[in-house]
Scaffold this motif. Structure first.
Motif, PDB file in Angstrom:
ATOM      1  N   UNK A  73       0.523  -1.319  -0.741  1.00 52.68           N
ATOM      2  CA  UNK A  73      -0.409   0.360  -0.247  1.00 52.68           C
ATOM      3  C   UNK A  73       1.183   1.389  -0.244  1.00 52.68           C
ATOM      4  N   UNK A  74       0.088   2.081  -0.232  1.00 55.74           N
ATOM      5  CA  UNK A  74       1.047   3.498  -0.280  1.00 55.74           C
ATOM      6  C   UNK A  74       0.897   4.699   0.292  1.00 55.74           C
ATOM      7  N   UNK A  75       0.237   4.166   1.286  1.00 53.34           N
ATOM      8  CA  UNK A  75       0.066   4.766   3.235  1.00 53.34           C
ATOM      9  C   UNK A  75       0.212   3.779   4.509  1.00 53.34           C
ATOM     10  N   UNK A  76       0.553   4.659   5.162  1.00 53.27           N
ATOM     11  CA  UNK A  76       1.397   3.124   6.573  1.00 53.27           C
ATOM     12  C   UNK A  76       0.932   4.422   7.584  1.00 53.27           C
ATOM     13  N   UNK A  77       0.386   3.188   8.566  1.00 53.00           N
ATOM     14  CA  UNK A  77      -0.205   4.224  10.027  1.00 53.00           C
ATOM     15  C   UNK A  77       0.295   5.014  10.656  1.00 53.00           C
ATOM     16  N   UNK A  80       2.490   2.528  12.911  1.00 53.55           N
ATOM     17  CA  UNK A  80       3.381   1.915  12.032  1.00 53.55           C
ATOM     18  C   UNK A  80       4.886   2.335  12.144  1.00 53.55           C
ATOM     19  N   UNK A  97       0.592  13.635   5.192  1.00 53.52           N
ATOM     20  CA  UNK A  97      -0.365  13.531   6.044  1.00 53.52           C
ATOM     21  C   UNK A  97      -1.891  13.858   5.661  1.00 53.52           C
ATOM     22  N   UNK A  98      -2.485  11.868   5.031  1.00 57.86           N
ATOM     23  CA  UNK A  98      -3.399  11.965   4.609  1.00 57.86           C
ATOM     24  C   UNK A  98      -4.426  11.842   6.035  1.00 57.86           C
ATOM     25  N   UNK A  99      -5.511  12.989   6.599  1.00 55.09           N
ATOM     26  CA  UNK A  99      -6.501  13.531   8.077  1.00 55.09           C
ATOM     27  C   UNK A  99      -7.784  13.133   7.138  1.00 55.09           C
ATOM     28  N   UNK A 112       1.816   9.564   3.277  1.00 57.80           N
ATOM     29  CA  UNK A 112       2.145   8.425   1.905  1.00 57.80           C
ATOM     30  C   UNK A 112       3.937   7.482   2.325  1.00 57.80           C
ATOM     31  N   UNK A 113       3.402   7.048   1.531  1.00 60.04           N
ATOM     32  CA  UNK A 113       5.316   6.165   1.738  1.00 60.04           C
ATOM     33  C   UNK A 113       6.545   7.217   1.705  1.00 60.04           C
ATOM     34  N   UNK A 119       6.090  -0.922   6.720  1.00 56.25           N
ATOM     35  CA  UNK A 119       5.451  -1.521   5.275  1.00 56.25           C
ATOM     36  C   UNK A 119       5.131  -3.413   5.068  1.00 56.25           C
TER      37      UNK A 119
ATOM     38  N   UNK B  37      -2.962  -1.015   6.866  1.00 52.45           N
ATOM     39  CA  UNK B  37      -3.977  -0.156   6.157  1.00 52.45           C
ATOM     40  C   UNK B  37      -5.530  -0.509   5.506  1.00 52.45           C
ATOM     41  N   UNK B  41      -4.567  -3.332  -0.045  1.00 56.41           N
ATOM     42  CA  UNK B  41      -3.869  -4.456   0.078  1.00 56.41           C
ATOM     43  C   UNK B  41      -2.642  -4.890  -0.266  1.00 56.41           C
ATOM     44  N   UNK B  97      -8.055  12.978   1.316  1.00 59.47           N
ATOM     45  CA  UNK B  97      -7.195  14.487   1.008  1.00 59.47           C
ATOM     46  C   UNK B  97      -5.788  14.480   1.767  1.00 59.47           C
ATOM     47  N   UNK B  98      -4.663  15.230   1.738  1.00 65.07           N
ATOM     48  CA  UNK B  98      -3.438  15.303   1.734  1.00 65.07           C
ATOM     49  C   UNK B  98      -3.657  16.686   2.923  1.00 65.07           C
ATOM     50  N   UNK B 100      -0.992  17.538   5.494  1.00 62.65           N
ATOM     51  CA  UNK B 100      -0.566  18.086   5.993  1.00 62.65           C
ATOM     52  C   UNK B 100       0.735  17.502   5.644  1.00 62.65           C
ATOM     53  N   UNK B 159      -7.238   1.587  -2.581  1.00 61.31           N
ATOM     54  CA  UNK B 159      -5.503   1.678  -3.096  1.00 61.31           C
ATOM     55  C   UNK B 159      -6.222   0.766  -4.970  1.00 61.31           C
TER      56      UNK B 159
END
Lengths: 478, 478
Positions: A73-77, A80, A97-99, A112-113, A119, B37, B41, B97-98, B100, B159
């Protein structure tokens, strides 16, 4: 050729203003464009085709050595990313940061990584149980995001394309070998494909990857004497393994932590191609990566038989090289400068007189030399010439590195090199972070690497005069 | 073979619980994994290799028809997304939405691209001036993000990976031809590579792309009778051209707006492969996309000469197919079920008796049939068998579509099909959105497409009884 000259003059001279020259080439050779997204660039077809060549070369090498591609995934919580302390400290200040999703606020924000160690670790911890599951040799092709205040196309952008390899192993030795194997793969890419000589070595503690144990690097030198880090390979030891619980049971059934590596190269290699090989007429593309290796420019193309012959030659050359025929109605002189700007390695000129004599003219981009060749010999001459251009470009670049590598034994010499001679400074170092910081402060140069091939150019640290521990290459860098 | 049976039983029966069967296959065949995430996947190597085959097939077709790859930023500023009214309405509710970068709030928030029309438009408006610059035929391979409440691996994830083609043209006709050409390219991929029959047609106004003029689609039918949209190609007309000022001067020097298309397929095709071809023993991979086409399982491999022969066969087969030799110390029965689960088209068994007789056993995954073949004939038999498997898989899938396509002339028949027979419902429609909405409400079926090949199965709308305008295929869908 007056029109050709005019077009050529539209770029700034390389030695007058290197930064402006670079920007001009990026624009005129149609490599990248700005978008309304601050810090991000559009990679245009001609540059993207070079990236595809790099991808295809590396992907083949990766697969030949047992690596497999995956997609994370392109996102990282946030939670993590925070699992490895040094890692989050290194990357958190520059992540996006995606909020929100639509109108809703997320319960946990996602970055966003900036890189995907976390991951991969989470996944590996889940899928690896036994020594039989090892090694895992994964790679992914993707883009990553690191917010940058000042950006330049290819060299430093908020989003960039790269590949990131992530591997885990039973033993330290195996992981260290992997780290070096991949560094060598990158060095081969640079030298044998991009015609860019590189220096191999290890980064200092200050410059190493956040969360890793050792970072190995290949460093290239640009025409203006500034260094560019062209690829890195990290030995991560068991740091992440311990934070993420990446364990396996060994042959005796005991739980052990894995040893880990990660390694990557990015689209900044295209920046290196521009800055190592380009000249006042534009880009010079290394033949093995060139989207167009041979451009056919017909002369007096309205005359009987010229376009037919040009097409016939194109079909023949297509079997041995990437070739394009420009039969547009522009003047040959315009075409000459256009493909000079784009750095196409070989221009093939063919006109009525040539056809009569069963010959063509081959002009090489790197030297400007022209040779007349029998049409019967193209299948041998063109591959030979492409190899020759590659070798010449590599030697020229190597000479630049040699001429711009100087030894300093004290800070006065160090400063003189950085200010006046430019290039790599070879100097001894005591190993203290303080000296490294001081050198940067006083000269703007950073430690590029401790080369694998160590010499003792002096026995004292160039900065503090204490006993020297390591030879370091220093330099101002992109 | 008792162990083999045991392994096989670990997945749910397809006809008992299709959804659970799907999830079991995704896990057991090691296609995807969940990450921390939400909604995203991890695409594991085996599934990613299938995606790479799809990429390599399509990329070649794209390039053969003059398309070029580019890379656009993954972010879109809010103001840019809003430029085309219908487009933003369609996508805004589901974008990430990003807000920050590090600790700093952005002055304008950025969405992670749900699709990139707006970015391509902005770029095209800048680089196109004259009719000589047209057409522009660009494509990009990337991931996009659309936040989903309920997700399933490959079918619907926040994603996903895809390619998105974006082209601009001088004339309406040229753009319409491009839209249909790419739809045909997708249909060829599905039928000739993935062995999945598709229905081609046009989407209704309700189901078309947000901001476009017409959406064309290929629709496939899964084993459980639910439909899946396998690829779409949009004719965008001049809508975006007008919002973004994409103009060029024509041969007479007059400013004109361009005509535009966009088209894409995604990793959901892997979901389609699973649901069209899979069975109670696991995945069945279409041969032309299979990461492993032939798996060699040695029998009694500890015996003299077996592994040597197996390796020799592997080297021979490697020249004509993607082959793997499993010489691990697992029992042959375990290996049989493992590669059945992974859907490898051909299993080659070779043991001491076979070697004595200069023969091997070839077992095909699609039918379970085994044939004994002389070792001398492998170079002809294997390609033949792979083709035969492809054809058989396609015919089987086609039969499923035929058996699950029913005609309805009133709502009782319509409901009976959806509830009891499942599959496509062929029914006439008056063209009113109201009827489309009502059908969905009452049956859960949506309009899948108005097929290019129209028939008149009745002269009144299946819902309201008014005069019918179009034959529509309806169905519950993924």
């Amino acid at each position: 050729m007056s029109k050709s000259k005019k077009l050529v003059k539209e770029i700034t001279s390389r030695d007058e203003d290197f930064a402006q020259w670079y920007t001009d080439i990026v624009k005129k050779a149609e490599l990248a464009d700005y978008s309304s997204v601050k810090g991000c660039m559009i990679i245009r077809p001609y540059a993207y085709a070079m990236w595809e060549s790099i991808q295809s070369y590396l992907d083949k090498k990766f697969k030949e050595t047992g690596h497999q591609n995956v997609y994370m995934p392109m996102f990282i919580p946030e939670s993590l990313l925070q699992k490895e302390k040094d890692h989050v400290e290194g990357f958190a200040p520059e992540v996006a940061w995606v909020t929100h999703s639509g109108d809703e606020e997320l319960t946990e924000k996602l970055c966003v990584r900036p890189t995907s160690e976390t991951l991969f670790c989470e996944h590996y911890a889940k899928i690896v149980q036994s020594y039989k599951d090892l090694p895992k040799l994964y790679n992914q092709w993707c883009s990553v995001v690191r917010c940058e205040k000042t950006t330049r196309p290819f060299l430093r952008t908020t989003e960039f394309l790269w590949q990131e390899g992530h591997t885990i192993h039973e033993t330290k030795e195996e992981a260290e070998n992997e780290t070096k194997r991949m560094l060598n793969t990158y060095a081969d890419l640079c030298e044998n494909v991009l015609a860019i000589p590189v220096l191999k070595g290890r980064k200092t503690e200050k410059e190493k990857f956040a969360g890793g144990e050792a970072t190995y690097t290949i460093e290239a030198l640009m025409h203006d004497g500034k260094a560019l880090q062209a690829g890195t390979s990290h030995f991560l030891g068991q740091n992440f393994a311990k934070s993420f619980g990446m364990q396996y049971s060994d042959k005796e059934g005991k739980l052990q932590y894995v040893y880990q590596t990660s390694w990557g190269v990015t689209t900044r290699l295209i920046g290196a191609i521009i800055m190592v090989h380009g000249d006042d007429n534009g880009l010079v593309v290394p033949p093995r990566i060139a989207p167009i290796q041979v451009i056919i420019v017909p002369v007096a193309q309205h005359k009987d038989g010229v376009l037919e012959k040009a097409n016939e030659l194109k079909d023949r050359i297509a079997k041995i090289a990437r070739v394009k025929l420009d039969d547009s109605d522009k003047m040959p002189g315009w075409k000459f400068s256009e493909y000079e700007m784009k750095g196409v390695p070989i221009r093939l000129e063919v006109g009525p007189r040539d056809i009569e004599n069963n010959q063509v003219v081959l002009a090489r981009r790197d030297t400007g030399d022209k040779i007349t060749v029998s049409m019967d010999d193209l299948e041998t001459k063109i591959p030979e010439l492409l190899d020759d251009i590659h070798n010449n470009m590599f030697e020229k670049a190597k000479k630049n590195v040699e001429e711009k590598t100087h030894t300093a034994v004290n800070m006065d010499e160090f400063k003189d090199i950085v200010e006046n001679k430019t290039g790599f400074v070879k100097a001894m170092w005591c190993g203290d972070r303080e000296c490294e910081d001081k050198i940067r402060e006083e000269t703007g140069a950073t430690s590029r690497c401790m080369p694998f091939e160590q010499e003792e150019v002096s026995d004292t640290c160039v900065c503090c005069g204490k006993k020297a521990k390591k030879l370091v290459y220093w330099g101002r860098a992109y």
